[in-house]
Scaffold this motif. Structure first.
Motif, PDB file in Angstrom:
ATOM      1  N   LEU A  33       0.968  -1.122   0.047  1.00 36.96           N
ATOM      2  CA  LEU A  33       0.055  -0.145  -0.079  1.00 36.96           C
ATOM      3  C   LEU A  33       0.949   1.354   0.032  1.00 36.96           C
ATOM      4  O   LEU A  33       0.616   2.039  -0.905  1.00 36.96           O
ATOM      5  CB  LEU A  33      -0.923  -0.116   1.215  1.00 36.96           C
ATOM      6  CG  LEU A  33      -1.753   1.137   1.476  1.00 36.96           C
ATOM      7  CD1 LEU A  33      -2.778   1.653   0.367  1.00 36.96           C
ATOM      8  CD2 LEU A  33      -2.354   1.146   2.934  1.00 36.96           C
ATOM      9  N   LEU A  34       1.720   1.401   0.994  1.00 40.78           N
ATOM     10  CA  LEU A  34       2.308   2.494   1.359  1.00 40.78           C
ATOM     11  C   LEU A  34       3.622   2.822  -0.119  1.00 40.78           C
ATOM     12  O   LEU A  34       4.014   3.825  -0.412  1.00 40.78           O
ATOM     13  CB  LEU A  34       3.262   2.707   2.454  1.00 40.78           C
ATOM     14  CG  LEU A  34       2.680   2.526   3.733  1.00 40.78           C
ATOM     15  CD1 LEU A  34       3.442   2.874   4.908  1.00 40.78           C
ATOM     16  CD2 LEU A  34       1.286   3.583   3.791  1.00 40.78           C
ATOM     17  N   ASP A  35       3.943   1.821  -0.646  1.00 44.94           N
ATOM     18  CA  ASP A  35       4.856   1.967  -1.776  1.00 44.94           C
ATOM     19  C   ASP A  35       4.151   2.671  -3.144  1.00 44.94           C
ATOM     20  O   ASP A  35       4.693   3.256  -3.558  1.00 44.94           O
ATOM     21  CB  ASP A  35       5.203   0.492  -2.365  1.00 44.94           C
ATOM     22  CG  ASP A  35       6.651  -0.148  -1.512  1.00 44.94           C
ATOM     23  OD1 ASP A  35       6.904   0.824  -0.712  1.00 44.94           O
ATOM     24  OD2 ASP A  35       6.760  -1.274  -1.747  1.00 44.94           O
ATOM     25  N   ARG A  36       2.759   2.411  -3.139  1.00 48.24           N
ATOM     26  CA  ARG A  36       2.140   3.052  -4.130  1.00 48.24           C
ATOM     27  C   ARG A  36       1.252   4.457  -3.921  1.00 48.24           C
ATOM     28  O   ARG A  36       1.027   5.033  -4.675  1.00 48.24           O
ATOM     29  CB  ARG A  36       1.183   1.938  -4.956  1.00 48.24           C
ATOM     30  CG  ARG A  36       0.133   1.529  -4.310  1.00 48.24           C
ATOM     31  CD  ARG A  36      -1.123   0.715  -5.077  1.00 48.24           C
ATOM     32  NE  ARG A  36      -2.290   0.540  -4.148  1.00 48.24           N
ATOM     33  CZ  ARG A  36      -2.446  -0.448  -3.164  1.00 48.24           C
ATOM     34  NH1 ARG A  36      -1.396  -1.214  -3.226  1.00 48.24           N
ATOM     35  NH2 ARG A  36      -3.539  -0.380  -2.519  1.00 48.24           N
ATOM     36  N   ASN A  37       1.229   4.324  -2.472  1.00 49.08           N
ATOM     37  CA  ASN A  37       0.263   5.426  -1.790  1.00 49.08           C
ATOM     38  C   ASN A  37       0.980   5.957  -0.412  1.00 49.08           C
ATOM     39  O   ASN A  37       0.252   5.213   0.514  1.00 49.08           O
ATOM     40  CB  ASN A  37      -1.326   5.142  -2.017  1.00 49.08           C
ATOM     41  CG  ASN A  37      -1.943   6.100  -1.177  1.00 49.08           C
ATOM     42  OD1 ASN A  37      -1.829   7.156  -1.028  1.00 49.08           O
ATOM     43  ND2 ASN A  37      -3.313   5.761  -1.156  1.00 49.08           N
ATOM     44  N   PRO A  38       1.774   6.682  -0.287  1.00 49.41           N
ATOM     45  CA  PRO A  38       2.463   6.948   0.951  1.00 49.41           C
ATOM     46  C   PRO A  38       1.680   7.911   1.841  1.00 49.41           C
ATOM     47  O   PRO A  38       1.932   7.481   3.056  1.00 49.41           O
ATOM     48  CB  PRO A  38       3.546   8.058   0.368  1.00 49.41           C
ATOM     49  CG  PRO A  38       3.661   7.849  -1.171  1.00 49.41           C
ATOM     50  CD  PRO A  38       2.408   7.216  -1.619  1.00 49.41           C
ATOM     51  N   SER A  39       0.608   8.269   1.508  1.00 50.93           N
ATOM     52  CA  SER A  39      -0.207   8.786   2.489  1.00 50.93           C
ATOM     53  C   SER A  39      -1.845   8.499   2.392  1.00 50.93           C
ATOM     54  O   SER A  39      -2.745   9.127   1.948  1.00 50.93           O
ATOM     55  CB  SER A  39      -0.051  10.498   2.227  1.00 50.93           C
ATOM     56  OG  SER A  39       0.992  10.768   2.435  1.00 50.93           O
ATOM     57  N   PRO A  40      -1.893   7.063   2.804  1.00 47.90           N
ATOM     58  CA  PRO A  40      -3.234   6.596   2.624  1.00 47.90           C
ATOM     59  C   PRO A  40      -4.134   7.217   3.521  1.00 47.90           C
ATOM     60  O   PRO A  40      -3.911   7.598   4.796  1.00 47.90           O
ATOM     61  CB  PRO A  40      -3.216   5.211   2.669  1.00 47.90           C
ATOM     62  CG  PRO A  40      -1.825   5.058   3.580  1.00 47.90           C
ATOM     63  CD  PRO A  40      -0.876   6.169   3.143  1.00 47.90           C
ATOM     64  N   SER A  41      -5.489   7.437   3.198  1.00 50.02           N
ATOM     65  CA  SER A  41      -6.645   7.604   4.132  1.00 50.02           C
ATOM     66  C   SER A  41      -6.830   6.259   5.032  1.00 50.02           C
ATOM     67  O   SER A  41      -6.441   5.100   4.708  1.00 50.02           O
ATOM     68  CB  SER A  41      -7.908   7.947   3.450  1.00 50.02           C
ATOM     69  OG  SER A  41      -8.457   6.591   2.775  1.00 50.02           O
ATOM     70  N   SER A  87       2.845   5.697   7.812  1.00 48.62           N
ATOM     71  CA  SER A  87       2.759   6.564   6.693  1.00 48.62           C
ATOM     72  C   SER A  87       2.973   8.289   7.047  1.00 48.62           C
ATOM     73  O   SER A  87       3.697   9.022   6.323  1.00 48.62           O
ATOM     74  CB  SER A  87       1.422   6.354   6.033  1.00 48.62           C
ATOM     75  OG  SER A  87       0.245   6.822   7.163  1.00 48.62           O
ATOM     76  N   GLU A 128      -8.441   3.575   2.987  1.00 51.76           N
ATOM     77  CA  GLU A 128      -7.538   2.998   1.997  1.00 51.76           C
ATOM     78  C   GLU A 128      -6.734   1.848   2.981  1.00 51.76           C
ATOM     79  O   GLU A 128      -6.319   0.826   2.323  1.00 51.76           O
ATOM     80  CB  GLU A 128      -6.601   3.951   1.362  1.00 51.76           C
ATOM     81  CG  GLU A 128      -7.573   4.583   0.311  1.00 51.76           C
ATOM     82  CD  GLU A 128      -6.718   5.914  -0.234  1.00 51.76           C
ATOM     83  OE1 GLU A 128      -6.837   6.369  -1.322  1.00 51.76           O
ATOM     84  OE2 GLU A 128      -5.843   6.552   0.561  1.00 51.76           O
ATOM     85  N   ALA A 142      -6.539  -2.024   2.177  1.00 48.94           N
ATOM     86  CA  ALA A 142      -5.309  -2.737   1.534  1.00 48.94           C
ATOM     87  C   ALA A 142      -5.029  -4.211   2.627  1.00 48.94           C
ATOM     88  O   ALA A 142      -4.536  -4.746   2.008  1.00 48.94           O
ATOM     89  CB  ALA A 142      -4.323  -1.847   2.085  1.00 48.94           C
TER      90      ALA A 142
END
Lengths: 531, 158
Positions: free
Chosen positions: B115-123, B152, B126, B130
């Motif tokens: 998750l963090l590799d593609r979206n460093p600041s997830p909600s 994150s 999210e 994930a």
């Protein structure tokens, strides 16, 4: 987040807590987050073989014939283990503390008593080859009538599930087919109560479903012993159970465990170790026996189902004056730990309330279901579910707020419990008060002011006159020596449990001095004080 | 049984093994390579504790045929530590009590890393999405969600 309510019982506690309330990293946390914690299955041993069991396809059947001719010739098969290969093929877990009779084989011999019961163990070079051999085993069954309902199982003429207990009920102290609690005269109180409410409650079996399935790896060690990596939650319990079943001294084994991938009670039954070690003994090779997910879910022991009937008498002012309970704990086909669950069930009556007339009968019943085992408060959880549902219904019946209704009936320090032990360190009232506060649930001032330490004892400390059961009483044998009936010294001085009718009611037992201040309050559960 | 030669990158190193036809990646990693960090939970793709990254994408190793990773890059929890130091996700899991028995943790950490590799600041939603393929039976999901959010945040500020 943990919240310490130091305002409650503040004068009764040493305020020298060193760990509670402070964050401390678990000692196994680094292993967990780096993936280096070593679970039983994380050991790869040279030449390891794989054990799988053949399970019964019937819930209750006589085994006429087991044909392993094709399986014996199947590729990769090293050994097929039958019940006759198990040195002591009959055991009950609590026999280690002299509680109950041996009633369960490691591998079924003459008959199967639940669907999924192990009949043969096949040790092969790979799991796949073990499964292929299992498919080639032919077992000729003679199906027998089944019983799956706890009350049906106790009816005359019901199929006998487990011949060790021909009446389908666990027998306590060689005499009693149930756990009994008698305190006061529940029938008389029910007859004069303003309202009587009788309800039936049923809780289903519940599977623990740990992410790591049950399993073990056993290997011959270099010193004549066997090293055993296991998922057990009860390492020493498992060591002794294996020593008994395999008929060797317990120092034959070097058990390694402690890192368990979720247990919740489902890993105390020593399900895999005895056959795994026997496989290693018979082949001279390391052997792994691990449950697949389907085995874990279908044949791993669940929390036992319970059926509970409660009949309560309540007065218009909200006082519960009588509670009569009949409960059935579904042990499945074998005892395992359910005999103890029924003891806990009875010990929990009538819940954390002071009720002057209590009557309880709790049965541990055998059915053709998967044997039940421990799970998080087993025996107590279902009873609490039933009692608390009942309390809500009673509150509704008399038109009281359910929180206030619980505070009104809660036990308080100094009250006599139905088991003829004085209530100490009670805190239900405070728990309800905090719960109401947290939930923003309004309760009236008089209930906010109530305290577990006020208004208990006195007439509430009396042991009421308790009529004997009308049916002939069986003479109890000499006291059984188990941990369950090892009473603390103080309890030996209590009056007889069921005084004969002509005897006058025993006087209220003298109350010991009020709980002293200090830490004693929290360490006196067993009648001893810390200092 | 005929064995097939298989070469792939495992946590940054080239490895070569021989596998039986039908061997899944989880068995290949654990029993042939000796990487015990991915766990067996169900063998049916239901629990997520065997999760690994294949070319950076989250996969269930128990449902992946070993032969399909030929020439590709496989990352397990064993790749996460940075020398002697914990990865920020590992640190956050430890600090937030996001592991109890620890058995689902390898899969949770790999799902979180994916998750963090593609979206460093997830909600929060999210993060929940994930790890929706990963079952935890004792920690409870809240500390795990909080740990991933904490990690994150740590990354964003770094």
């Amino acid at each position: 987040m943990l919240e310490l309510r130091k305002d409650i019982f503040a004068d009764e506690r040493d305020d020298n807590l060193k760990e509670i309330g402070k964050g401390t990293q678990r000692q196994d946390m680094l292993g967990h987050v780096t993936g280096t914690s070593s679970y039983f299955n994380d050991h790869k041993l040279q030449g390891m073989l794989h054990l799988k069991v053949v399970r019964s396809t019937h819930s209750h059947a006589r085994i006429r014939r087991i044909d392993t001719a094709d399986a014996d010739r199947s590729a990769g098969v090293r050994r097929i283990i039958r019940g006759s290969d198990v040195p002591r093929n009959l055991n009950t877990l609590l026999s280690l503390i002299n509680f109950g009779k041996d009633d369960e084989p490691s591998l079924a011999v003459d008959k199967v008593r639940y669907k999924g019961e192990p009949i043969l163990a096949i040790v092969a070079d790979s799991e796949r080859e073990a499964f292929e051999a299992i498919a080639k085993v032919r077992i000729d069954y003679e199906p027998l009538p089944t019983v799956f309902d706890v009350e049906d199982a106790l009816k005359p003429g019901a199929p006998v599930v487990n011949e060790t207990y021909p009446k389908n009920a666990f027998i306590y102290h060689d005499v009693y087919d149930h756990q009994k609690l008698r305190f006061g005269d529940a029938d008389a109180a029910l007859a004069t109560a303003d309202h009587v409410l009788e309800q039936r409650y049923q809780m289903s079996p519940i599977e623990h479903a740990p992410t790591e399935t049950n399993g073990s790896i056993a290997a011959p060690d270099t010193n004549g012993r066997y090293v055993v990596y296991t998922s057990t939650q009860a390492l020493f319990f498992s060591v002794d159970t294996c020593a008994k079943i395999l008929d060797v001294p317990s120092n034959t084994f070097h058990f390694i465990g402690g890192t368990v991938g979720g247990g919740f009670g489902g890993k105390v039954d020593t399900l895999t170790e005895p056959l795994c070690i026997l496989g290693a003994m018979l082949t001279g090779r390391p052997v792994r026996y691990v449950f697949g997910r389907e085995e874990e879910m279908q044949y791993g022991p669940p929390r036992g189902a319970e059926r509970i009937y409660i009949k309560d008498g309540v007065m218009r002012d909200g006082r519960v004056v009588a509670r009569k309970i009949r409960a059935y704990f579904d042990s499945g086909a074998y005892t395992r730990l359910s005999s103890y669950a029924a003891v806990k069930c009875a010990a929990h009556l009538p819940g954390p309330y002071t009720i002057p007339n209590v009557y309880g009968d709790v049965y541990c019943v055998f059915t053709n279901r998967t044997p039940a085992t421990a799970m998080r408060g087993f025996g107590v959880t279902a009873m609490d579910f039933a009692i608390e549902c009942q309390m809500d219904k009673l509150a509704n019946l008399v038109g009281m707020d359910p929180m206030e209704f619980r505070i009104l009936n809660a036990y308080r320090d100094g009250d006599m419990k139905a088991h003829r032990r004085e209530a100490k360190n009670t805190a239900l009232i405070e728990c309800v008060q905090v719960a109401a506060e947290k939930a923003k649930w309004p309760i009236r001032d008089e209930f906010k002011r109530a305290s577990s330490r006020k208004d208990g004892g006195g007439s509430r400390a009396a042991i009421p006159r308790t009529p004997a059961d009308t049916h002939a009483r069986t003479i109890a044998p000499a006291q059984q020596r188990t941990t369950y009936d090892r009473l603390p010294a103080a309890a030996l001085h209590e009056p007889p449990r069921e005084p004969p009718p002509p005897a006058p009611p025993p006087p209220p037992s003298p109350r010991p001095a009020s709980p002293s201040h200090g830490a004693g309050r929290f360490s006196s559960v067993f009648g001893t004080r810390r200092r | 049984m005929a064995k097939t030669a298989l070469q792939f990158r495992h946590n940054g190193s080239d490895v070569a093994i021989f596998v039986d036809g039908g061997t899944n990646l989880l068995v290949a990693l654990r029993e042939l390579i000796g990487d015990m960090t991915p766990k067996f939970g169900c063998g049916q793709g239901g629990c997520g504790t065997c999760s690994v990254l294949i070319d950076g994408e989250l996969h269930l190793s128990c449902l992946t045929l070993a032969e399909t990773v030929a020439g590709r890059s496989v990352e397990t929890l064993d790749s996460l530590k940075q020398g002697p130091n914990l990865h920020p996700l590992q640190r956050a899991f430890a600090d937030n009590f996001a592991a109890q028995c620890g058995y689902c943790t390898p899969g949770m950490l790999m799902a979180a890393k994916a998750l963090l590799d593609r979206n460093p600041s997830p909600s929060r939603a999210e993060v929940v999405e994930a790890i929706s393929g990963n079952i935890c039976r004792c920690t409870g999901y809240e500390p795990i969600i909080n740990a991933i959010l904490a990690a994150s945040g740590g990354r964003a500020s770094a």
